[in-house]
Scaffold this active site. Structure first.
Site, PDB file in Angstrom:
ATOM      1  N   SER A 262      57.232  84.185  11.940  1.00 49.85           N
ATOM      2  CA  SER A 262      56.920  85.399  12.687  1.00 49.85           C
ATOM      3  C   SER A 262      56.029  85.114  13.898  1.00 49.85           C
ATOM      4  O   SER A 262      56.362  84.253  14.697  1.00 49.85           O
ATOM      5  CB  SER A 262      56.299  86.406  11.722  1.00 49.85           C
ATOM      6  OG  SER A 262      56.563  87.684  12.163  1.00 49.85           O
ATOM      7  N   TRP A 353      64.330  93.922  13.547  1.00 45.40           N
ATOM      8  CA  TRP A 353      63.249  93.995  14.533  1.00 45.40           C
ATOM      9  C   TRP A 353      63.152  92.685  15.335  1.00 45.40           C
ATOM     10  O   TRP A 353      62.845  92.666  16.514  1.00 45.40           O
ATOM     11  CB  TRP A 353      61.951  94.269  13.771  1.00 45.40           C
ATOM     12  CG  TRP A 353      60.691  94.405  14.571  1.00 45.40           C
ATOM     13  CD1 TRP A 353      59.571  93.636  14.458  1.00 45.40           C
ATOM     14  CD2 TRP A 353      60.384  95.393  15.553  1.00 45.40           C
ATOM     15  NE1 TRP A 353      58.601  94.078  15.319  1.00 45.40           N
ATOM     16  CE2 TRP A 353      59.073  95.163  16.003  1.00 45.40           C
ATOM     17  CE3 TRP A 353      61.097  96.469  16.102  1.00 45.40           C
ATOM     18  CZ2 TRP A 353      58.450  95.942  16.974  1.00 45.40           C
ATOM     19  CZ3 TRP A 353      60.473  97.249  17.075  1.00 45.40           C
ATOM     20  CH2 TRP A 353      59.175  96.975  17.498  1.00 45.40           C
ATOM     21  N   HIS A 403      62.236  90.177   6.376  1.00 44.79           N
ATOM     22  CA  HIS A 403      61.285  89.369   7.139  1.00 44.79           C
ATOM     23  C   HIS A 403      60.333  88.669   6.158  1.00 44.79           C
ATOM     24  O   HIS A 403      59.473  89.324   5.553  1.00 44.79           O
ATOM     25  CB  HIS A 403      60.527  90.350   8.037  1.00 44.79           C
ATOM     26  CG  HIS A 403      59.618  89.708   9.023  1.00 44.79           C
ATOM     27  ND1 HIS A 403      60.079  88.996  10.094  1.00 44.79           N
ATOM     28  CD2 HIS A 403      58.258  89.702   9.112  1.00 44.79           C
ATOM     29  CE1 HIS A 403      59.052  88.581  10.809  1.00 44.79           C
ATOM     30  NE2 HIS A 403      57.941  88.994  10.234  1.00 44.79           N
TER      31      HIS A 403
HETATM   32  C1  GCU Z   1      55.046  92.406  14.218  1.00 40.99           C
HETATM   33  C2  GCU Z   1      55.418  91.979  15.600  1.00 40.99           C
HETATM   34  C3  GCU Z   1      56.318  90.755  15.616  1.00 40.99           C
HETATM   35  C4  GCU Z   1      55.720  89.661  14.775  1.00 40.99           C
HETATM   36  C5  GCU Z   1      55.380  90.180  13.407  1.00 40.99           C
HETATM   37  C6  GCU Z   1      54.634  89.213  12.514  1.00 40.99           C
HETATM   38  O1  GCU Z   1      56.167  92.899  13.550  1.00 40.99           O
HETATM   39  O2  GCU Z   1      56.011  93.070  16.244  1.00 40.99           O
HETATM   40  O3  GCU Z   1      56.513  90.295  16.934  1.00 40.99           O
HETATM   41  O4  GCU Z   1      56.571  88.552  14.726  1.00 40.99           O
HETATM   42  O5  GCU Z   1      54.532  91.304  13.523  1.00 40.99           O
HETATM   43  O6  GCU Z   1      53.991  88.297  12.978  1.00 40.99           O
HETATM   44  O7  GCU Z   1      54.647  89.425  11.302  1.00 40.99           O
END
Ligand code: GCU
Length: 425
Positions: A262, A353, A403
């Protein structure tokens, strides 16, 4: 009355415009038409068709673009003043592994900062290749191991993990074991190193803490518009961890794979792009500002990420808020900066997302640079089926689920790393 009607009509028109601009798009048919900037054509429209031209001309100008306009420049040099092994054992993970906790320290102008690298190494390998990646909630969350020191760095509160008053504590020991397949890694003859990312820079829009102030000129209170945001600071920290790993006799520093999930996947990509000592790079569900193509405006967009996380990128990147069409680059060119080193991009089916398709396409469009080196990447624009990894020097998979980082992801990374870096058990 008339005035009131006008006001309402105006108000609703504004609302509609805003909604169209700012509601995330998840509809493939609404992805705008755009041209994918060619990694092998320079900003001055010169074709690049040799390794030499890539390395001498194109790679430097792309690296400079991403530095000056997106992640931000590190405004100087700062060396480790000392490192100390604060704890070690030959009897970790039921006797399978060695464990080390190494504190790395920096000092400048009355400021001090430490971060701790937690390392597990297989006992029966002399110099182990290893994965290094940041964790979100402290080293002690990645395993039930009671010997892992709890960081006193700032933490964001999280009721379900028992984190209050911005302070980590015992309650969260082991809560993220599901994301770190330590035993699988050790059984494969590899090691794992991790650092709590907040120790480098707490993840909040505040530049008075973390590593940034070490670099301020007199009177400066935040980075200049082209200077580093938090992602670049975290990436810098990975390079400093690498400085240490190069000195550790138990580690094969020529086989260090930088990993991240992420926001920390965005970080591993930038660390891999800026520091060629990382032998391979893994981006797990990195999404916008990571592996996903920005010009698709699918899921999270540049405006959205800069609004929710104003500290991640440099201020100059704001120019592209809702103006992705003006970007002279896209994220596949960030991936190309890692060539010819092995690169793995992974997505999750329910993680729309992060735009799985945009992450996949990036690997495809980065591939011509790998081909220059005779390396195989993602050679077809057809996305593979779910849970059907394609593992060349550039590798990609999309797995079922949300995710996250799962055992399935780690199984793929381990298999691929062994193949690409010729690691024997
Ligand atoms: C949020 C953010 C993402 C990121 C994520 C994370 O969802 O919008 O860009 O990758 O957090 O780090 O868990």
């Amino acid at each position: 009355m008339k005035q009131l009607t006008f006001f309402f009509i105006f108000y609703f028109l504004v609302q509609i415009c805003f909604a169209q601009k700012f509601v995330p798009n998840y509809d493939e048919s609404k992805v705008p038409d755009f041209e994918v900037p060619d990694p092998l054509v320079s900003f001055k429209q010169k074709e690049i068709n040799s390794k030499k031209d890539w390395e001498k001309k194109r790679r430097p100008e792309l690296l400079d673009w991403f530095t000056q306009n997106m992640f931000g420049e590190v405004p100087g040099d700062l060396r480790i003043v000392s490192y100390e092994i604060i704890e070690e054992s030959d009897d970790a993970l039921n006797g399978k592994a060695k464990r080390k906790q190494v504190e790395i320290s920096f000092k400048k102008k009355g400021l001090t900062l430490d971060f701790t690298i937690l390392i597990y190494l297989p006992k029966d390998v002399q110099k182990a290749p290893l994965f290094i990646g940041y964790n979100f909630y402290g080293n002690h969350t990645i395993s039930d191991d009671v010997n892992i020191v709890i960081s006193d760095a700032w933490a964001s509160n999280n009721a379900s993990l028992g984190i209050q008053y911005n302070q980590l504590n015992e309650k969260s020991r082991g809560v993220r074991t599901n994301r770190w397949a330590i035993e699988k890694i050790i059984d494969a003859g590899m090691g794992l190193a991790t650092v709590y990312y907040s120790e480098l820079d707490p993840d909040k829009n505040d530049f008075s803490d973390g590593i940034h102030p070490f670099f301020y000129k007199n009177g400066q209170e935040m980075p200049a518009v082209n200077e580093w945001g938090s992602i670049a600071a975290w990436a810098w920290g990975l390079s400093r961890a690498m400085d240490y790993l190069e000195k550790d006799d138990d580690v094969d520093a020529s086989k260090v794979i930088v990993f991240g999930h992420s926001r920390l996947g965005k970080t591993s990509l930038w660390a891999g792009a800026t520091d060629e000592r990382f032998a391979a790079v893994i981006s797990n569900n990195s999404g916008c500002g990571g592996a996903a193509l920005s010009k698709r405006k699918f899921g999270e967009t540049v405006w959205r990420i800069n609004s929710s996380f104003p500290h991640w990128f440099c201020k100059r990147f704001y120019r592209f808020n809702n103006k992705e069409e003006n970007l002279p680059v896209d994220q596949h060119q960030l991936l190309a900066l890692i060539a010819p080193r092995p690169l793995y991009v992974a997505s999750a089916e329910e993680d729309q997302w992060a735009d799985p398709k945009g992450e996949f396409l990036s690997t495809f469009y980065a591939t011509p640079v790998y081909n220059l080196y005779g390396k195989k990447g993602i050679e077809t624009i057809e996305m593979p089926e779910v849970n059907q990894p394609v593992q060349n020097t550039v590798a990609y998979h999309i797995r079922t689920g949300k995710h996250d980082v799962t055992d399935y992801d780690w199984e793929q990374y381990i298999k691929w790393a062994k193949q690409e870096l010729k690691i024997e058990e």
